[in-house]
Design a protein around this motif. Structure first.
Motif, PDB file in Angstrom:
ATOM      1  N   GLU A   1      -2.067  -5.305   8.080  1.00 33.12           N
ATOM      2  CA  GLU A   1      -2.236  -6.564   6.641  1.00 33.12           C
ATOM      3  C   GLU A   1      -1.937  -5.746   6.118  1.00 33.12           C
ATOM      4  OE1 GLU A   1      -6.350  -6.163   6.832  1.00 33.12           O
ATOM      5  OE2 GLU A   1      -6.759  -5.772   8.632  1.00 33.12           O
ATOM      6  N   VAL A   2      -0.853  -4.502   5.615  1.00 33.51           N
ATOM      7  CA  VAL A   2      -0.194  -4.127   4.767  1.00 33.51           C
ATOM      8  C   VAL A   2       1.170  -4.497   4.464  1.00 33.51           C
ATOM      9  CG1 VAL A   2      -2.344  -3.575   3.907  1.00 33.51           C
ATOM     10  CG2 VAL A   2      -0.715  -1.805   4.355  1.00 33.51           C
ATOM     11  N   GLU A   3       2.555  -4.317   3.458  1.00 32.39           N
ATOM     12  CA  GLU A   3       3.292  -3.511   3.540  1.00 32.39           C
ATOM     13  C   GLU A   3       3.560  -2.268   2.750  1.00 32.39           C
ATOM     14  OE1 GLU A   3       7.040  -4.646   4.414  1.00 32.39           O
ATOM     15  OE2 GLU A   3       5.370  -5.676   4.271  1.00 32.39           O
ATOM     16  N   LEU A   4       3.436  -1.005   4.265  1.00 30.31           N
ATOM     17  CA  LEU A   4       3.619   0.112   4.057  1.00 30.31           C
ATOM     18  C   LEU A   4       5.141   0.564   2.286  1.00 30.31           C
ATOM     19  CD1 LEU A   4       1.161   2.575   4.335  1.00 30.31           C
ATOM     20  CD2 LEU A   4       2.186   2.963   6.013  1.00 30.31           C
TER      21      LEU A   4
ATOM     22  N   VAL B 147      -3.533   2.156  -8.371  1.00 36.62           N
ATOM     23  CA  VAL B 147      -5.067   3.001  -8.588  1.00 36.62           C
ATOM     24  C   VAL B 147      -4.690   3.742  -7.757  1.00 36.62           C
ATOM     25  CG1 VAL B 147      -7.371   2.106  -7.998  1.00 36.62           C
ATOM     26  CG2 VAL B 147      -5.680   0.420  -9.004  1.00 36.62           C
ATOM     27  N   VAL B 148      -5.057   5.417  -8.142  1.00 36.28           N
ATOM     28  CA  VAL B 148      -5.067   6.752  -7.313  1.00 36.28           C
ATOM     29  C   VAL B 148      -5.960   6.417  -6.388  1.00 36.28           C
ATOM     30  CG1 VAL B 148      -4.215   8.853  -6.989  1.00 36.28           C
ATOM     31  CG2 VAL B 148      -3.252   7.781  -8.604  1.00 36.28           C
TER      32      VAL B 148
ATOM     33  N   LEU C 151      -3.446  -4.880  -8.911  1.00 35.91           N
ATOM     34  CA  LEU C 151      -3.207  -3.526  -8.866  1.00 35.91           C
ATOM     35  C   LEU C 151      -2.123  -2.574  -7.503  1.00 35.91           C
ATOM     36  CD1 LEU C 151      -5.057  -2.136 -11.164  1.00 35.91           C
ATOM     37  CD2 LEU C 151      -3.360  -2.758 -11.800  1.00 35.91           C
ATOM     38  N   LEU C 152      -1.438  -1.915  -7.533  1.00 30.87           N
ATOM     39  CA  LEU C 152      -1.375  -1.432  -6.431  1.00 30.87           C
ATOM     40  C   LEU C 152      -1.650  -0.555  -6.195  1.00 30.87           C
ATOM     41  CD1 LEU C 152       1.700  -0.315  -4.299  1.00 30.87           C
ATOM     42  CD2 LEU C 152       2.335   1.143  -5.859  1.00 30.87           C
ATOM     43  N   PRO C 153      -2.283  -0.018  -5.013  1.00 29.13           N
ATOM     44  CA  PRO C 153      -2.945   1.082  -4.381  1.00 29.13           C
ATOM     45  C   PRO C 153      -2.108   2.476  -3.405  1.00 29.13           C
ATOM     46  CG  PRO C 153      -3.492  -0.560  -2.765  1.00 29.13           C
ATOM     47  CD  PRO C 153      -2.557  -1.277  -4.221  1.00 29.13           C
ATOM     48  N   ILE C 154      -2.503   3.504  -4.063  1.00 30.28           N
ATOM     49  CA  ILE C 154      -1.591   4.478  -3.893  1.00 30.28           C
ATOM     50  C   ILE C 154      -2.826   5.813  -3.324  1.00 30.28           C
ATOM     51  CG2 ILE C 154      -0.587   6.432  -4.658  1.00 30.28           C
ATOM     52  CD1 ILE C 154      -0.032   4.427  -7.405  1.00 30.28           C
TER      53      ILE C 154
ATOM     54  N   LEU D 117       0.730  -1.328   0.238  1.00 34.11           N
ATOM     55  CA  LEU D 117       0.113  -0.153   0.039  1.00 34.11           C
ATOM     56  C   LEU D 117       1.103   1.206  -0.013  1.00 34.11           C
ATOM     57  CD1 LEU D 117      -3.093   0.960   0.163  1.00 34.11           C
ATOM     58  CD2 LEU D 117      -2.684   1.599   2.793  1.00 34.11           C
ATOM     59  N   ALA D 118       0.419   2.095  -1.455  1.00 34.83           N
ATOM     60  CA  ALA D 118       1.759   3.097  -1.442  1.00 34.83           C
ATOM     61  C   ALA D 118       1.110   4.287  -0.732  1.00 34.83           C
ATOM     62  CB  ALA D 118       2.146   3.570  -2.747  1.00 34.83           C
TER      63      ALA D 118
END
Length: 288
Positions: A187-190, A33-34, A96-99, A8-9
């Motif tokens: 839950e995510v890799e920040l 995905v922005v 996809l990468l959530p941003i 998660l960016a």
């Protein structure tokens, strides 16, 4: 990166610092995905005043939660976090990468760290608070401890605190002592980033942006919003730029005075955003 948790960016920083451009660049590089994390850009009524990405920018990458909420509703941090969670999950499912991109610290903190388990607010209390013309004074009288922790101009959080004490009989400060629930951090890799811009450069960008918004039809946008006759305590009615332009429409300020007030309010908001980023983002990497 461990690869064991989905990424998660997060791109945070003050308004006009260049967050959106960085998000688009990252989305192109990483199939991203922005996802909006700005409390003004979430409202459908505020395309111009919130500096929502243009149609051309939205064609460059998928965008989510921009203009997703009608101004007649109050999008709380808890509600936004729920919507953001769904969009993040959908992005991961699609590979996809959530941003997350935005400067609303309360939104980001609620999503990442969770939120105190405050009982549901009475609809009658919420309606009464939204009708108040001076929420801040009411909060200072009924919950001075919480009022001392909030900026006087942060109308949404002042209203929320007043709703909590009227509905539950306990200060929001007391509820916040409880362990937060529902945080996403585990839950995510920040992959976080804080955008920092020298103050003088940021002021110039803010002034130029507001002048461009004015030319793009900001006054007409606020006039359409005013025609809806929404309760004045709603967040959309207190968004940066809306009050001075409403005052201009009412004949209470001249055009020059309204624009200067708008610029000043935006500079002060950017300063609060920068302070939040310095104090709340720990060792997040910086970009200038």
């Amino acid at each position: 990166m461990s690869g064991l948790r989905p990424p998660l960016a997060v791109i945070a920083g003050p308004t006009a610092s260049g967050k959106s451009a960085l998000a688009l660049k990252l989305a192109a590089e990483r199939r991203g995905v922005v996802i909006n994390a700005d409390a003004s850009q979430v409202y459908a009524d505020l395309s111009i005043l919130s500096a929502r990405p243009s149609a051309a920018e939205m064609q460059q990458a998928p965008h989510r939660l921009f203009g997703a909420i009608d101004g007649a509703e109050a999008c709380t941090a808890a509600r936004w976090a729920e919507l953001a969670r769904a969009e993040i999950a959908a992005a991961h499912a699609a590979g996809l990468l959530p941003i997350l991109v935005g400067g609303t610290g309360l939104y980001l903190r609620t999503l990442l760290e969770g939120i105190a388990a405050v009982p549901p607010i009475s609809q009658e209390v919420r309606a009464n608070v939204r009708q108040l013309l001076d929420v801040r004074s009411a909060l200072e009288a009924e919950d001075p401890a919480m009022a001392s922790r909030l900026h006087a101009n942060d109308t949404q959080r002042n209203a929320r605190a007043l709703e909590v004490i009227r509905s539950t009989g306990r200060s929001l400060a007391d509820w916040q002592l409880a362990s937060p629930q529902g945080g996403l951090l585990d839950e995510v890799e920040l992959e976080p980033l804080v955008v920092e811009v020298p103050r003088d450069v940021l002021v110039q960008r803010i002034d130029s942006r507001i002048e461009a918004m004015w030319r793009a039809g900001a006054l007409a946008e606020v006039e359409r919003l005013a025609a809806r006759r929404l309760p004045p305590a709603l967040p959309v009615m207190r968004a940066i730029g809306v009050p001075p332009l409403l005052a201009l429409l009412a004949g209470e300020l001249s055009e020059a005075e309204a624009i200067e007030r708008w610029k000043l309010d935006t500079r002060q908001y950017a300063k609060r955003q920068a302070t939040w980023a310095r104090n709340q983002t720990g060792d997040w990497p910086r970009h200038s």
